[in-house]
Design an enzyme around this catalytic site. Structure first.
Site, PDB file in Angstrom:
ATOM      1  N   VAL A   1       0.826  -1.205   0.000  1.00 31.49           N
ATOM      2  CA  VAL A   1       0.000   0.000   0.000  1.00 31.49           C
ATOM      3  C   VAL A   1       0.867   1.265   0.000  1.00 31.49           C
ATOM      4  O   VAL A   1       0.538   2.253  -0.675  1.00 31.49           O
ATOM      5  CB  VAL A   1      -0.992  -0.019   1.197  1.00 31.49           C
ATOM      6  CG1 VAL A   1      -0.276   0.036   2.540  1.00 31.49           C
ATOM      7  CG2 VAL A   1      -2.001   1.121   1.114  1.00 31.49           C
TER       8      VAL A   1
ATOM      9  N   GLN B   1      -5.792  -8.590   7.212  1.00 32.12           N
ATOM     10  CA  GLN B   1      -7.167  -9.117   7.285  1.00 32.12           C
ATOM     11  C   GLN B   1      -8.126  -8.057   7.797  1.00 32.12           C
ATOM     12  O   GLN B   1      -9.077  -7.675   7.135  1.00 32.12           O
ATOM     13  CB  GLN B   1      -7.197 -10.335   8.225  1.00 32.12           C
ATOM     14  CG  GLN B   1      -6.431 -11.523   7.719  1.00 32.12           C
ATOM     15  CD  GLN B   1      -6.474 -12.695   8.700  1.00 32.12           C
ATOM     16  OE1 GLN B   1      -6.901 -12.555   9.840  1.00 32.12           O
ATOM     17  NE2 GLN B   1      -6.010 -13.845   8.248  1.00 32.12           N
TER      18      GLN B   1
ATOM     19  N   GLY C   1      -8.450  -4.736   8.569  1.00 32.03           N
ATOM     20  CA  GLY C   1      -8.910  -3.608   7.784  1.00 32.03           C
ATOM     21  C   GLY C   1      -8.074  -2.368   7.953  1.00 32.03           C
ATOM     22  O   GLY C   1      -6.883  -2.439   8.265  1.00 32.03           O
TER      23      GLY C   1
ATOM     24  N   GLU D   1     -11.810  -3.251  16.598  1.00 32.65           N
ATOM     25  CA  GLU D   1     -10.715  -4.158  16.964  1.00 32.65           C
ATOM     26  C   GLU D   1     -10.117  -3.668  18.278  1.00 32.65           C
ATOM     27  O   GLU D   1     -10.523  -2.622  18.799  1.00 32.65           O
ATOM     28  CB  GLU D   1      -9.644  -4.204  15.859  1.00 32.65           C
ATOM     29  CG  GLU D   1     -10.130  -4.912  14.612  1.00 32.65           C
ATOM     30  CD  GLU D   1      -9.103  -4.943  13.493  1.00 32.65           C
ATOM     31  OE1 GLU D   1      -7.953  -4.548  13.716  1.00 32.65           O
ATOM     32  OE2 GLU D   1      -9.477  -5.353  12.385  1.00 32.65           O
TER      33      GLU D   1
ATOM     34  N   HIS E   1       1.252 -10.406  17.647  1.00 31.49           N
ATOM     35  CA  HIS E   1      -0.207 -10.507  17.542  1.00 31.49           C
ATOM     36  C   HIS E   1      -0.678 -11.605  18.480  1.00 31.49           C
ATOM     37  O   HIS E   1      -0.112 -12.694  18.496  1.00 31.49           O
ATOM     38  CB  HIS E   1      -0.622 -10.828  16.103  1.00 31.49           C
ATOM     39  CG  HIS E   1      -2.070 -10.553  15.833  1.00 31.49           C
ATOM     40  ND1 HIS E   1      -3.078 -11.324  16.356  1.00 31.49           N
ATOM     41  CD2 HIS E   1      -2.677  -9.578  15.121  1.00 31.49           C
ATOM     42  CE1 HIS E   1      -4.247 -10.842  15.967  1.00 31.49           C
ATOM     43  NE2 HIS E   1      -4.032  -9.765  15.219  1.00 31.49           N
TER      44      HIS E   1
ATOM     45  N   ARG F   1      -3.501  -4.665  21.849  1.00 34.05           N
ATOM     46  CA  ARG F   1      -2.875  -5.916  21.469  1.00 34.05           C
ATOM     47  C   ARG F   1      -1.788  -6.400  22.436  1.00 34.05           C
ATOM     48  O   ARG F   1      -1.680  -7.591  22.718  1.00 34.05           O
ATOM     49  CB  ARG F   1      -2.243  -5.663  20.094  1.00 34.05           C
ATOM     50  CG  ARG F   1      -2.095  -6.842  19.274  1.00 34.05           C
ATOM     51  CD  ARG F   1      -1.839  -6.403  17.868  1.00 34.05           C
ATOM     52  NE  ARG F   1      -3.066  -6.256  17.124  1.00 34.05           N
ATOM     53  CZ  ARG F   1      -3.098  -5.899  15.839  1.00 34.05           C
ATOM     54  NH1 ARG F   1      -1.968  -5.628  15.202  1.00 34.05           N
ATOM     55  NH2 ARG F   1      -4.231  -5.801  15.212  1.00 34.05           N
TER      56      ARG F   1
ATOM     57  N   HIS G   1       4.308  -9.874  14.620  1.00 37.52           N
ATOM     58  CA  HIS G   1       3.329  -9.371  13.648  1.00 37.52           C
ATOM     59  C   HIS G   1       3.762  -8.066  12.987  1.00 37.52           C
ATOM     60  O   HIS G   1       3.579  -7.892  11.786  1.00 37.52           O
ATOM     61  CB  HIS G   1       2.005  -9.170  14.373  1.00 37.52           C
ATOM     62  CG  HIS G   1       0.870  -8.735  13.504  1.00 37.52           C
ATOM     63  ND1 HIS G   1       0.460  -9.460  12.406  1.00 37.52           N
ATOM     64  CD2 HIS G   1       0.053  -7.652  13.564  1.00 37.52           C
ATOM     65  CE1 HIS G   1      -0.577  -8.847  11.830  1.00 37.52           C
ATOM     66  NE2 HIS G   1      -0.820  -7.743  12.501  1.00 37.52           N
TER      67      HIS G   1
ATOM     68  N   ARG H   1       1.492  -0.511  18.119  1.00 36.98           N
ATOM     69  CA  ARG H   1       0.580   0.021  17.100  1.00 36.98           C
ATOM     70  C   ARG H   1      -0.877  -0.332  17.409  1.00 36.98           C
ATOM     71  O   ARG H   1      -1.186  -1.480  17.754  1.00 36.98           O
ATOM     72  CB  ARG H   1       0.953  -0.571  15.745  1.00 36.98           C
ATOM     73  CG  ARG H   1       0.017  -0.183  14.625  1.00 36.98           C
ATOM     74  CD  ARG H   1       0.506  -0.732  13.310  1.00 36.98           C
ATOM     75  NE  ARG H   1       0.520  -2.171  13.272  1.00 36.98           N
ATOM     76  CZ  ARG H   1      -0.530  -2.933  12.968  1.00 36.98           C
ATOM     77  NH1 ARG H   1      -1.694  -2.385  12.696  1.00 36.98           N
ATOM     78  NH2 ARG H   1      -0.407  -4.246  12.933  1.00 36.98           N
TER      79      ARG H   1
ATOM     80  N   LEU I   1      -2.127   0.011   7.537  1.00 35.43           N
ATOM     81  CA  LEU I   1      -2.430   0.351   6.135  1.00 35.43           C
ATOM     82  C   LEU I   1      -2.633   1.861   6.025  1.00 35.43           C
ATOM     83  O   LEU I   1      -2.210   2.507   5.060  1.00 35.43           O
ATOM     84  CB  LEU I   1      -3.690  -0.386   5.672  1.00 35.43           C
ATOM     85  CG  LEU I   1      -3.596  -1.923   5.575  1.00 35.43           C
ATOM     86  CD1 LEU I   1      -4.977  -2.529   5.339  1.00 35.43           C
ATOM     87  CD2 LEU I   1      -2.649  -2.344   4.459  1.00 35.43           C
TER      88      LEU I   1
HETATM   89  C1  SIN Z   1      -5.827  -8.188  12.469  1.00 35.58           C
HETATM   90  O1  SIN Z   1      -6.658  -8.319  11.584  1.00 35.58           O
HETATM   91  O2  SIN Z   1      -5.968  -8.599  13.621  1.00 35.58           O
HETATM   92  C2  SIN Z   1      -4.553  -7.487  12.137  1.00 35.58           C
HETATM   93  C3  SIN Z   1      -4.843  -6.109  11.818  1.00 35.58           C
HETATM   94  C4  SIN Z   1      -3.643  -5.279  12.109  1.00 35.58           C
HETATM   95  O3  SIN Z   1      -2.561  -5.795  12.263  1.00 35.58           O
HETATM   96  O4  SIN Z   1      -3.804  -4.072  12.243  1.00 35.58           O
END
Ligand code: SIN
Length: 565
Positions: free
Chosen positions: A37, A70, A72, A137, A258, A307, A369, A404, A410
């Site tokens: 991206v 995945q 977004g 999330e 992650h 996270r 991750h 993060r 993205l």
């Molecule tokens: C996820 O879909 O859990 C990962 C998304 C991300 O790393 O921001």
């Protein structure tokens, strides 16, 4: 306060990679290294103002991390949401180590950048009323994650960007091109880059591209660890190239693990299947082997805590119970075909490994991750090397701090690539011949890669201590003395992995506190008095030095709000 220059490391790493002399040359005003991206956004924007833009990518255009995203892309797009709220969530997740100004840029320019992506042809998911479907999330207090194809957001963004680049005949692309090193001019700034191309005809083998600027958009360093969600191409090349050329790396110790990566057994290595945080966003929850929901009481957001909090809680429970993983329970989402509609990619992946999430618990454990740190940049993506810019995961723009926020990656690539494209055309350097490269050439054997990854995972992974970090640094010193017998991609990548691992382990050893994704067993608390600030790594003649620069914590007061929410 520690020694500001950090512990002396005896190792001397290659100041440049040994490689055959260039057998071919070409030129472009701007070379963009990477095709996710960040890279493709920069290319599409720059082509409007620059004569010749060249994109180079290590394998094929869609092989990088963007394709695998995945969950977004986060932005304040909902009617109730505001950039200010997105900013607070980002700063809280970043645990006091974000750059306030960079975060403000990210959240205020984010919505427009996403709308532009939609105008380009990206098909995000919509709800039954035709509005953009937004989900939640970890660490977010609002539904603000736009997604596509259910859980195939990155793949859809990548598709749309590739289609746009392919429709732009003035953007040249070279695939199967590994960037080896920068070529430097008399003022120490960028005057080109050497590539190794697996190609046909004239452009085959090592060549030199003369240029007036390089934009690094080459992604992260996930392959430093033996289990990661990152694809095989994520070997820290951009960070290593920048470091060798004199740029500064920042916040390398903040590697995000992650929490919910599918556990495939003790022998499984390399890229592991991600179970998106969005699955927990839709109501899935973590349980231990006794069925206890252990996230409750750990954080007000429970299974949707930031996270680092969830990864640590899983790890703690694994250590307490002696189990190699925990479980994700998403069985209740199995009714009425929800799994098929919302998470088709994850469903297919888990089933391919013999786990049906409609009826089974999913085994999960943390894995590497995302690199929150990287090549230090200003708000317009400039590094401290004239002519070198960085964007996306390879960069440290300051938006992620020590951890993060989910789905901000993205967005970072989009926003900061647009900013680079806005300033770079007016900053193009005059064409200049590269000067003779006097940096010490070297290459580490590809055969040490596995040892390196195992060491980084066991000693510099989720849980760190002075003793483990000391052992890891000693092993890395030893591995750095294994010279390559074969010059080629394996040795170039392994040398890059070793270079970045060493810098990461040095910074992690110095940060004697626990903050965000950096978890020190021997210093379990966050310590703003001593450690609010950043570790920067630079290289001179193959020797790295680490310095600490204090900076006020950027989430002062916000953490309290979070805890009492
Ligand atoms: C996820 O879909 O859990 C990962 C998304 C991300 O790393 O921001």
């Amino acid at each position: 306060m520690p020694d500001p220059m950090g512990p002396a490391a005896s190792r001397r790493l290659p100041g440049r990679l040994s490689a055959p002399a260039p057998g071919w040359t070409t030129s472009a005003d701007v070379v963009i290294i990477g095709s996710g991206v960040a890279g493709l956004t920069a290319a599409l924007r720059l082509r409007e103002h620059v004569d010749k833009v060249l994109v180079v990518t290590k394998t094929v255009l869609n092989a990088g991390s963007t394709q695998w995203a995945q969950g977004g892309i986060a932005a304040a797009l909902g009617p109730e949401d505001t950039p200010a709220e997105h900013e607070v969530d980002t700063l809280v997740a970043g645990a006091g180590a974000c750059d306030d100004d960079a975060v403000r840029v990210l959240v205020t320019e984010g919505p427009e950048a996403v709308r532009e992506l939609i105008a380009l042809g990206t098909n995000f998911d919509h709800d039954e009323h035709g509005a953009l479907s937004l989900t939640r999330e970890g660490g977010h207090h609002r539904d603000r994650i736009a997604h596509a194809g259910g859980d195939a957001t990155g793949a859809e963004i990548q598709r749309a960007l590739i289609a746009a680049v392919e429709a732009a005949p003035d953007i040249e692309v070279i695939q199967h091109a590994l960037a080896v090193d920068l070529l430097l001019g008399a003022d120490g700034g960028v005057s080109g880059v050497t590539l190794h191309v697996i190609g046909e005809g004239v452009r085959d083998g090592v060549g030199a591209v003369h240029c007036r600027a390089v934009v690094l958009a080459s992604g992260g360093l996930g392959q430093v660890f033996s289990q990661t969600t990152n694809p095989v191409v994520s070997t820290g090349d951009g960070m290593a190239i920048a470091l060798r050329a004199g740029a500064t790396l920042r916040d390398l110790e903040f590697v995000q693990f992650h929490p919910t990566v599918m556990y495939l057994g003790p022998e499984s290595r390399g890229q592991q299947p991600l179970i998106s945080e969005a699955v927990r966003g839709e109501g899935a929850f973590l349980v231990d082997f006794e069925g206890n929901r252990f996230m409750q009481g750990v954080h007000p957001l429970a299974d949707l805590a930031p996270r680092d909090v969830v990864a640590k809680a899983i790890m703690k429970r694994m250590l307490e119970t002696g189990q190699p993983h925990m479980w994700l329970d998403a069985r209740h989402l199995g009714v009425t075909g929800f799994w098929e509609r919302r998470f088709p990619t994850i469903l297919a992946t888990t089933r391919s490994h013999g786990v049906d999430p409609v009826t089974d618990l999913i085994p999960v454990a943390p894995a590497c991750h995302y690199a929150s740190g990287g090549v230090r940049t200003d708000l317009d993506g400039r590094t401290d090397l004239p002519g070198l810019y960085a964007t996306g995961e390879v960069a440290c723009s300051g938006v992620h701090g020590a951890n993060r926020l989910a789905s901000n990656s993205l967005l970072e690539g989009l926003v900061f690539s647009r900013r680079i494209a806005a300033v770079l055309p007016d900053e193009l350097r005059p064409w200049a011949d590269p000067v003779t490269d006097t940096r010490n050439a070297g290459l580490v054997s590809g055969s040490v890669r596995r040892d390196l990854q195992e060491t980084m995972t066991s000693k510099v992974g989720v849980l760190r201590s002075a003793a483990g970090l000391g052992e890891a640094r000693a092993v890395l010193d030893e591995l750095s003395e294994a010279p390559a017998e074969v010059v080629g991609q394996d040795a170039w990548e392994t040398t890059n992995l070793l270079t970045i691992s060493a810098a990461l382990a040095d910074a992690a050893a110095l940060r004697e506190e626990t903050r965000g994704s950096h978890w020190r067993d021997d210093f379990p608390d966050r310590d703003d008095e001593h450690w609010a600030g950043h570790f920067d790594v630079v290289m001179t003649d193959g020797a790295t030095a680490v310095t600490f620069g204090p900076a006020p914590a950027t989430d002062t007061g916000l953490e309290e709000q979070e805890v009492h929410a």
